[in-house]
Design a protein around this motif. Structure first.
Motif, short mmCIF file in Angstrom:
data_model
loop_
_atom_site.label_atom_id
_atom_site.label_comp_id
_atom_site.label_asym_id
_atom_site.label_seq_id
_atom_site.Cartn_x
_atom_site.Cartn_y
_atom_site.Cartn_z
N ARG A 7 32.39 47.81 99.66
CA ARG A 7 33.07 48.90 98.84
C ARG A 7 34.27 48.64 98.48
N LEU A 8 34.72 49.25 96.99
CA LEU A 8 35.91 49.25 96.32
C LEU A 8 36.73 50.32 96.35
N GLY A 9 38.28 50.66 97.01
CA GLY A 9 38.50 52.54 96.09
C GLY A 9 39.85 51.90 95.56
N ALA A 10 39.87 52.63 94.32
CA ALA A 10 41.23 52.31 94.05
C ALA A 10 41.96 53.29 93.36
N ASP A 11 43.35 53.84 93.24
CA ASP A 11 43.95 55.12 93.43
C ASP A 11 45.21 54.70 91.98
N THR A 34 51.29 50.73 88.55
CA THR A 34 50.66 50.75 87.84
C THR A 34 50.99 50.00 86.88
N THR A 35 49.90 50.07 86.09
CA THR A 35 49.97 49.27 83.73
C THR A 35 49.33 50.63 83.33
N TYR A 36 51.07 51.71 83.00
CA TYR A 36 50.40 52.17 82.01
C TYR A 36 49.95 52.62 80.75
N ASP A 37 49.93 51.45 79.99
CA ASP A 37 49.26 51.02 79.13
C ASP A 37 47.99 50.71 78.66
N ALA A 42 45.93 47.14 86.01
CA ALA A 42 46.33 47.36 87.40
C ALA A 42 45.16 47.19 89.17
N ILE A 43 44.23 48.18 88.32
CA ILE A 43 42.91 47.90 88.90
C ILE A 43 42.34 46.43 89.08
N ILE A 44 42.07 45.65 88.31
CA ILE A 44 41.50 44.55 88.06
C ILE A 44 42.62 43.29 88.66
N ASN A 45 44.02 43.49 88.49
CA ASN A 45 44.66 42.57 89.06
C ASN A 45 44.55 43.27 90.97
N GLY A 46 44.78 44.24 91.87
CA GLY A 46 44.89 44.47 92.58
C GLY A 46 42.79 44.04 93.62
N MET A 47 42.04 43.83 92.81
CA MET A 47 40.77 43.53 92.51
C MET A 47 40.69 42.19 93.71
#
Length: 697
Positions: A7-11, A34-37, A42-47
């Motif tokens: 499982r993946l959690g993203a905040d 965080t990538t505002y635009d 950012a989620i894909i990068n962190g994943m």
């Protein structure tokens, strides 16, 4: 092949996006800016980072749970959709008139915050439902069609519908929605009878307007996120954390995005409650400090305190009453603009002020070396030795002490005739005192004594400041759990599926009608359970019942929890007894001879919470072996002290660290003041206590 055990959690936070992967009992985490635009980037990068740590490919992820500040930021920054409000004739200005209360009583130049929608974006129809839900003036379809023409001509993207007393009889709101959907099929429509079916028109109208305002934005974002995940080979379901501390489906989140406004902080409160359950601690002060804000929540009996109204986007020094009230189920917490990125300045009285403005991730604090030109809390922490410039965020973000000193000197030190260290000390003390004061006020408002509480700290910046905060608050015990730097994201993985349905139906105990109550609560239970079934069709679902009660003539209610048998076989004497029990806890004594009113009824459907393994604390053993030494500023003595630097990964169960010390890990650093000592517990928590209390046996 995907596995539901992975499982993946993203905040998504204001500065960092935290991503956590749980696989086979192991937890892998990272923090990325965080990538505002395009927040999904950012989620894909962190994943990809956490998948690489775990040695898996993204297609094996079986479930994603997500929380975000996007909804909150859109309301604060006023960058939602072009939105209109349709309301009852004569009530066009409700969201501008507010409640006419003054949040700063003695300010003669008080400026009320602007409503979310200007007057020209608010339309009326001729209709009226009375306080009993009876139709007094029927709604004419032609009237709605005329408004629809004006909305089409003005090219609105979203419409909020809020009619008087629609929480009792939603027929007119439903008719408006049906006509708009028929004539303008591309228009997004929100009706208050579904978003917030509660009495008090200002709060209800404001809530449905906020929902409509962010609905197209959130629908677009969630759609992009799904597409990006699919492109990466991730085919699992995505769930959203909601403000009440539970998980809801993507479709529900897209329909009611206003329920996501406090989703990130709610995950943190769930995380703290989970830790409290392991230790069997009944009174916990949850302290979550990230890059932009600090959140403080009271947790009793391993359950975060909840509310049904909170404020977002406060405009007057974060003063209660100066923001937009949102009437939804929410974990009750106080939130202030005090994070690692919060900016400091010297005011006209030559006093240091910190926040609420934040450097965010773009450009970030000056020490990030990304063109930030104003001093932030992180700059102060770096100059005071709390942070290692070479290991911040696991070494992925180098810090530049010279740039931090330069902005501290230019903006603070020169104004106050001190040096960069003195400026940093002042900033740290101001931000810590701001947080301590917020915690004191929150405790007093809830009738609690913080000296009886244990603090649980998490978030990237909280462990840096929690020890000093405990000194200021007189709190003797601090627990910093594993993964504290990404605590909210871990909390997402601990939360149950849940949905709370509520309804305003006014009733006095002197007019108690058991059949009406039983039918109402049965309907609410069915509604809440139906939402949870969209997330998990097979799980056992529990129901929690709550009513809001007050003495006749009082202006606000208190929440009363009911057992299922008390709710489904209602009895006036039981309701009165439960009300007086809770009233005495808050106000010491009941009011004799007064009738009692019930205004709101609520049912929360939830899956069974995750089982919590108990932790048996161990006594202190051998000292932990330091990896080095460095100078860390001690606020108690106002001087630098030689402090041990200990790698958290190297501490074993029972080993202790005596302050001053810094316990380092990739996502955060725990500063142990000279007045404290710490021990590593079996679950990896760092348990920090005041020295000399004999508490380790």
């Amino acid at each position: 092949m995907k596995s539901t055990s992975i499982r993946l959690g993203a905040d998504i936070g204001g500065t960092f996006t935290d991503v956590v992967l749980e696989k086979g009992g192991g937890v892998f985490s990272t923090k990325v800016l965080t990538t505002y635009d395009a927040p999904e980037n950012a989620i894909i990068n962190g994943m990809h980072q956490v998948c690489a740590q775990a040695g898996i490919t993204p297609d094996r992820i079986g479930q994603i749970i997500h929380g975000t500040t996007l909804a909150t930021n859109a309301l604060i920054e006023r960058r939602g959709a072009k939105t209109a409000l349709i309301t009852t004739q004569g009530f066009r200005d409700v969201i501008e008139m507010r409640t006419e209360s003054r949040f700063e009583q003695y300010d003669l130049n008080l400026n009320l915050p602007d409503p979310l929608l200007p007057r020209q974006a608010r339309f009326t129809v001729t209709e009226r439902v009375n306080a009993m839900g009876e139709v007094m003036i029927p709604l004419d379809r032609a009237d709605v069609e005329a408004v629809a023409d004006r909305i089409a001509q003005a090219r609105y993207d979203s419409v909020a519908v809020g009619l008087i007393h629609s929480y009792l009889n939603p027929a007119h709101e439903q008719m408006v929605r049906d006509v708009l959907t028929e004539l303008l099929p591309d228009l997004s429509v929100s009706i208050s009878a579904e978003v917030s079916p509660q009495m008090r028109e200002y709060e209800r109208f404001n809530t449905v307007v906020a929902n409509a305002y962010i609905k197209p934005l959130m629908a677009s974002y969630l759609g992009r996120l799904e597409d990006r995940l699919a492109a990466e080979g991730v085919g699992c379901r995505v769930f959203l954390m909601h403000s009440g501390g539970g998980i809801t489906s993507l479709s529900n989140a897209a329909e009611f995005p206003v329920r996501l406004v406090e989703s990130g902080p709610a995950g943190g409160a769930v995380f703290a409650a989970h830790i409290a359950g392991g230790y069997g601690i009944d009174k916990v002060l949850s302290f979550d400090m990230g890059g932009t804000t600090a959140k403080i929540c009271l947790i009793k009996n391993q359950t975060p305190k909840t509310s049904r109204v909170f404020e977002v986007a406060r405009t007057y020094r974060f003063k209660k009453g100066s923001g937009m009230p949102i009437s939804i189920p929410v974990i009750d917490m106080v939130e202030i603009g005090a994070g690692g990125g919060s900016l400091a300045h010297v005011d006209s009285m030559r006093q240091i002020r910190v926040g609420p403005e934040s450097a965010g991730s773009e450009p970030g604090p000056a020490c990030y070396g990304r063109s930030g030109d104003k001093p932030a809390v992180t700059d102060a922490d770096l100059v005071l030795g709390k942070l290692d410039p070479d290991t911040f965020a696991g070494g992925s973000i180098p810090l530049f002490p010279d740039q931090a000193k330069a902005v501290l000197d230019h903006h603070i030190a020169q104004e106050l005739d001190t040096d960069a260290v003195g400026a940093a000390f002042g900033i740290a003390e101001v931000v810590d005192e701001n947080m301590a004061n917020a915690a004191r006020v929150h405790a007093v408002e809830n009738g609690e004594d913080l000296s009886e509480y244990t603090m649980i700290a998490f978030g990237g910046a909280a462990p840096l400041h929690a020890g000093r905060l405990c000194e200021k608050l007189g709190v003797d015990r601090l627990i910093v759990p594993p993964g504290a730097g990404v605590g909210s994201a871990i909390g997402f993985l601990r939360a149950p599926y849940s949905f709370e349905a509520n309804r305003s139906v006014y009733m006095k105990l002197s007019d108690f009608d058991a059949k009406v109550i039983r039918d109402l609560l049965t309907e609410l239970k069915r509604e809440a359970t139906g939402f949870v079934r969209t997330c998990d069709a097979q799980a056992e679902i529990l129901s929690e019942f709550k009513v809001y009660m007050r003495y006749t003539g009082q202006g606000w209610e208190i929440p009363i929890d009911l057992a299922e048998d008390q709710a489904m076989t209602p009895d006036a004497a039981t309701f009165e007894r439960r009300f007086e029990e809770e009233y005495i806890k808050l106000f010491a004594r009941p009011v004799a001879g007064m009738d009692i009113e019930i205004t709101v009824w609520s049912v929360n459907a939830t899956t069974r919470p995750e089982r919590i393994s108990p932790v048996e604390p161990v006594p202190a053993g051998q000292p932990a072996k330091p990896s080095g030494m460095r100078q860390i500023f001690d606020p108690a003595s106002a001087s630098f002290l030689e402090a041990q630097v200990i790698e958290r990964a190297a501490i074993t169960t029972g080993q202790r660290a005596t302050g001053p010390a810094a316990v380092t890990e990739d996502e955060t650093t725990i500063i142990i003041p000279s007045s404290r000592e710490a021990i590593c517990q079996p679950d990896g928590c760092i348990d920090v206590r005041a020295k000399g209390q004999g508490v380790w046996t």
